[in-house]
Design a protein around this motif. Sequence first.
Motif, PDB file in Angstrom:
ATOM      1  N   VAL A 272       0.860  -1.183   0.000  1.00  0.00           N
ATOM      2  CA  VAL A 272       0.000   0.000   0.000  1.00  0.00           C
ATOM      3  C   VAL A 272       0.895   1.232   0.000  1.00  0.00           C
ATOM      4  O   VAL A 272       1.841   1.325   0.796  1.00  0.00           O
ATOM      5  N   VAL A 273       0.603   2.151  -0.910  1.00  0.00           N
ATOM      6  CA  VAL A 273       1.378   3.390  -1.029  1.00  0.00           C
ATOM      7  C   VAL A 273       0.467   4.561  -0.688  1.00  0.00           C
ATOM      8  O   VAL A 273      -0.654   4.637  -1.192  1.00  0.00           O
ATOM      9  N   GLY A 274       0.931   5.450   0.179  1.00  0.00           N
ATOM     10  CA  GLY A 274       0.122   6.617   0.522  1.00  0.00           C
ATOM     11  C   GLY A 274       0.890   7.563   1.416  1.00  0.00           C
ATOM     12  O   GLY A 274       2.046   7.311   1.758  1.00  0.00           O
ATOM     13  N   GLU A 275       0.207   8.633   1.807  1.00  0.00           N
ATOM     14  CA  GLU A 275       0.887   9.645   2.627  1.00  0.00           C
ATOM     15  C   GLU A 275       0.988   9.242   4.088  1.00  0.00           C
ATOM     16  O   GLU A 275       1.906   9.642   4.788  1.00  0.00           O
ATOM     17  N   SER A 276       0.012   8.466   4.565  1.00  0.00           N
ATOM     18  CA  SER A 276       0.042   8.060   5.972  1.00  0.00           C
ATOM     19  C   SER A 276       0.600   6.642   6.110  1.00  0.00           C
ATOM     20  O   SER A 276      -0.022   5.671   5.666  1.00  0.00           O
ATOM     21  N   GLY A 277       1.754   6.536   6.726  1.00  0.00           N
ATOM     22  CA  GLY A 277       2.347   5.216   6.958  1.00  0.00           C
ATOM     23  C   GLY A 277       1.444   4.343   7.803  1.00  0.00           C
ATOM     24  O   GLY A 277       1.382   3.122   7.613  1.00  0.00           O
ATOM     25  N   THR A 278       0.731   4.957   8.737  1.00  0.00           N
ATOM     26  CA  THR A 278      -0.169   4.202   9.613  1.00  0.00           C
ATOM     27  C   THR A 278      -1.273   3.551   8.796  1.00  0.00           C
ATOM     28  O   THR A 278      -1.566   2.363   8.942  1.00  0.00           O
ATOM     29  N   LEU A 279      -1.887   4.357   7.936  1.00  0.00           N
ATOM     30  CA  LEU A 279      -2.952   3.824   7.090  1.00  0.00           C
ATOM     31  C   LEU A 279      -2.400   2.728   6.181  1.00  0.00           C
ATOM     32  O   LEU A 279      -2.998   1.668   6.024  1.00  0.00           O
ATOM     33  N   CYS A 280      -1.239   2.978   5.564  1.00  0.00           N
ATOM     34  CA  CYS A 280      -0.658   1.996   4.647  1.00  0.00           C
ATOM     35  C   CYS A 280      -0.400   0.677   5.370  1.00  0.00           C
ATOM     36  O   CYS A 280      -0.679  -0.399   4.845  1.00  0.00           O
ATOM     37  N   LEU A 296      -9.916  -3.945  -4.033  1.00  0.00           N
ATOM     38  CA  LEU A 296     -10.151  -2.967  -5.107  1.00  0.00           C
ATOM     39  C   LEU A 296     -11.434  -2.179  -4.860  1.00  0.00           C
ATOM     40  O   LEU A 296     -11.500  -0.981  -5.135  1.00  0.00           O
ATOM     41  N   ASP A 297     -12.444  -2.841  -4.308  1.00  0.00           N
ATOM     42  CA  ASP A 297     -13.681  -2.117  -3.958  1.00  0.00           C
ATOM     43  C   ASP A 297     -13.370  -1.027  -2.940  1.00  0.00           C
ATOM     44  O   ASP A 297     -13.860   0.102  -3.042  1.00  0.00           O
ATOM     45  N   LEU A 298     -12.559  -1.378  -1.957  1.00  0.00           N
ATOM     46  CA  LEU A 298     -12.189  -0.400  -0.925  1.00  0.00           C
ATOM     47  C   LEU A 298     -11.439   0.766  -1.565  1.00  0.00           C
ATOM     48  O   LEU A 298     -11.676   1.936  -1.247  1.00  0.00           O
ATOM     49  N   TRP A 299     -10.521   0.444  -2.474  1.00  0.00           N
ATOM     50  CA  TRP A 299      -9.772   1.501  -3.181  1.00  0.00           C
ATOM     51  C   TRP A 299     -10.726   2.407  -3.968  1.00  0.00           C
ATOM     52  O   TRP A 299     -10.578   3.633  -3.963  1.00  0.00           O
ATOM     53  N   ARG A 300     -11.713   1.796  -4.615  1.00  0.00           N
ATOM     54  CA  ARG A 300     -12.669   2.612  -5.390  1.00  0.00           C
ATOM     55  C   ARG A 300     -13.447   3.542  -4.472  1.00  0.00           C
ATOM     56  O   ARG A 300     -13.741   4.671  -4.804  1.00  0.00           O
ATOM     57  N   ARG A 301     -13.778   3.047  -3.280  1.00  0.00           N
ATOM     58  CA  ARG A 301     -14.561   3.857  -2.334  1.00  0.00           C
ATOM     59  C   ARG A 301     -13.713   4.926  -1.658  1.00  0.00           C
ATOM     60  O   ARG A 301     -14.134   6.060  -1.493  1.00  0.00           O
ATOM     61  N   CYS A 302     -12.490   4.555  -1.237  1.00  0.00           N
ATOM     62  CA  CYS A 302     -11.720   5.463  -0.356  1.00  0.00           C
ATOM     63  C   CYS A 302     -10.320   5.790  -0.868  1.00  0.00           C
ATOM     64  O   CYS A 302      -9.586   6.509  -0.183  1.00  0.00           O
ATOM     65  N   GLY A 303      -9.934   5.243  -2.010  1.00  0.00           N
ATOM     66  CA  GLY A 303      -8.558   5.414  -2.472  1.00  0.00           C
ATOM     67  C   GLY A 303      -8.153   6.864  -2.622  1.00  0.00           C
ATOM     68  O   GLY A 303      -7.011   7.241  -2.375  1.00  0.00           O
ATOM     69  N   GLY A 321      -5.422   9.506   1.001  1.00  0.00           N
ATOM     70  CA  GLY A 321      -5.654   8.417   0.063  1.00  0.00           C
ATOM     71  C   GLY A 321      -4.529   7.418  -0.064  1.00  0.00           C
ATOM     72  O   GLY A 321      -3.502   7.537   0.590  1.00  0.00           O
ATOM     73  N   PHE A 322      -4.765   6.410  -0.936  1.00  0.00           N
ATOM     74  CA  PHE A 322      -3.786   5.326  -1.072  1.00  0.00           C
ATOM     75  C   PHE A 322      -3.912   4.635  -2.420  1.00  0.00           C
ATOM     76  O   PHE A 322      -4.933   4.779  -3.097  1.00  0.00           O
ATOM     77  N   ASP A 323      -2.874   3.932  -2.790  1.00  0.00           N
ATOM     78  CA  ASP A 323      -2.890   3.064  -3.966  1.00  0.00           C
ATOM     79  C   ASP A 323      -2.377   1.686  -3.588  1.00  0.00           C
ATOM     80  O   ASP A 323      -1.710   1.524  -2.562  1.00  0.00           O
ATOM     81  N   LEU A 324      -2.688   0.702  -4.424  1.00  0.00           N
ATOM     82  CA  LEU A 324      -2.388  -0.696  -4.084  1.00  0.00           C
ATOM     83  C   LEU A 324      -1.557  -1.392  -5.153  1.00  0.00           C
ATOM     84  O   LEU A 324      -1.728  -1.130  -6.350  1.00  0.00           O
ATOM     85  N   ILE A 325      -0.685  -2.284  -4.703  1.00  0.00           N
ATOM     86  CA  ILE A 325      -0.005  -3.232  -5.589  1.00  0.00           C
ATOM     87  C   ILE A 325      -0.326  -4.615  -5.019  1.00  0.00           C
ATOM     88  O   ILE A 325       0.153  -4.976  -3.940  1.00  0.00           O
ATOM     89  N   LEU A 326      -1.184  -5.344  -5.712  1.00  0.00           N
ATOM     90  CA  LEU A 326      -1.642  -6.639  -5.215  1.00  0.00           C
ATOM     91  C   LEU A 326      -0.995  -7.739  -6.041  1.00  0.00           C
ATOM     92  O   LEU A 326      -1.112  -7.740  -7.267  1.00  0.00           O
ATOM     93  N   VAL A 327      -0.300  -8.654  -5.374  1.00  0.00           N
ATOM     94  CA  VAL A 327       0.323  -9.766  -6.104  1.00  0.00           C
ATOM     95  C   VAL A 327      -0.482 -11.027  -5.811  1.00  0.00           C
ATOM     96  O   VAL A 327      -0.644 -11.416  -4.651  1.00  0.00           O
ATOM     97  N   GLY A 328      -1.005 -11.641  -6.879  1.00  0.00           N
ATOM     98  CA  GLY A 328      -1.860 -12.821  -6.716  1.00  0.00           C
ATOM     99  C   GLY A 328      -1.076 -14.119  -6.862  1.00  0.00           C
ATOM    100  O   GLY A 328       0.007 -14.141  -7.441  1.00  0.00           O
ATOM    101  N   GLU A 329      -1.666 -15.183  -6.325  1.00  0.00           N
ATOM    102  CA  GLU A 329      -1.077 -16.531  -6.485  1.00  0.00           C
ATOM    103  C   GLU A 329      -0.942 -16.895  -7.954  1.00  0.00           C
ATOM    104  O   GLU A 329      -0.094 -17.699  -8.327  1.00  0.00           O
TER     105      GLU A 329
END
Length: 358
Positions: A272-280, A296-303, A321-329
């Motif tokens: 998770v990348v963002g301004e608040s380390g706590t949130l990330c 991704l739903d959460l990102w759409r709502r609050c990203g 806000g925040f952005d995500l890097i999700l690595v899947g199986e």
Amino acid sequence: MKRAMAWGLLLCLVLAGCAPKSAQRTIFAMDTVMELTVYGKDAEENVKAAAERINELEKLLSVTREDSEVWALDHAGGETVHISPETNALLRAARAVGEATDGALDVTLYPVVRAWGFTTGEYQIPDEGTLEELLKKVDYRAIRVEPDETGPANATLPAGAEVDFGALAKGYAGELCAGMLRGSGVESALLSLGGNIQTVGNKPDGSPWVVAVQDPAGESGESLGTVELTDQAAVTSGGYQRFFEENGVRYWHILDPETGLPARSGLVSVTVVGESGTLCDGLSTACFVLGKDASLDLWRRCGETGLWPTHETTGMADEGGFDLILVGEDGVVTVTAGLRDRFRLDENTGHTLQIVEE
Ligand code: AMP
Ligand code: MG
């Protein structure tokens, strides 16, 4: 010869004058190795202050030190205890992330984490009855804090419940130190708190910090890609970070509060990348539990806005806000739009990249 030496000396002096002043500290705190690098004048003094602040936070927040505030809270047997603004800020942040993720982050999960041996390294698979019993006490909503605002407060846990900020504390420490350094006029710093990265400003040359995201499948330390950061944090949670194996099955340290079992959501790591380390930090753990679609739903709502739009929630910086890097199986790396131009997948990792625009 003399002239050559004189030129050499002059060149050294010029180069030394150009090189930014910097200071570095390596400390062991919060169960991990931390590397703090601060640039600019007074770098030495500033890096020292950051290290001291982290040690202070460790003293407050450690779940194993008998003189910590968290220890007092966990051993109060249902009585009310006084808490510092720091502990209160973490409780408030944990509640905000817990509420936004349907309890995927639950700081009262500690007794369950302990039953697995993740706190000591003496790993074991708890039986179903034990988990069922321990889960009865797991509910972050049962934590009472008065007054319900930032600053010092009084907190009460139900008897038998215990909190642990292991999923948030490093991000919080990074965020607080970054704020303190900025307040002291620091324009460039890199704080690496055991895989939690917090940056201040840009690199001394003015270009963004470039940090590696670890390949969850690779040998330890191999990179999956890089992300550019300016005044931001990048925090990774992954099943590869702490685990044990029994009968060919891998059990890792991020647990699903619904079941008390290692979260198996199809993700192998979340950054998770963002301004608040706590949130990330809180979100990296929660999104690992939630899986790709719900994250991704959460990102759409609050990203864009973040979870606590004003600092009134936590007493920390507006988190923006925040952005995500999700690595899947399945080898797919899903990156949200804000990182489109800032994330770069390494070549030949065997992964495929998917950018989510909205
Ligand atoms: P992180 O490395 O930030 O993902 O945090 C993982 C740590 O948080 C674990 O080592 C546990 O101590 C704790 N933990 C594990 N699962 C959860 C969860 N679902 N909610 C809150 N804390 C958790
Ligand atoms: Mg975390």
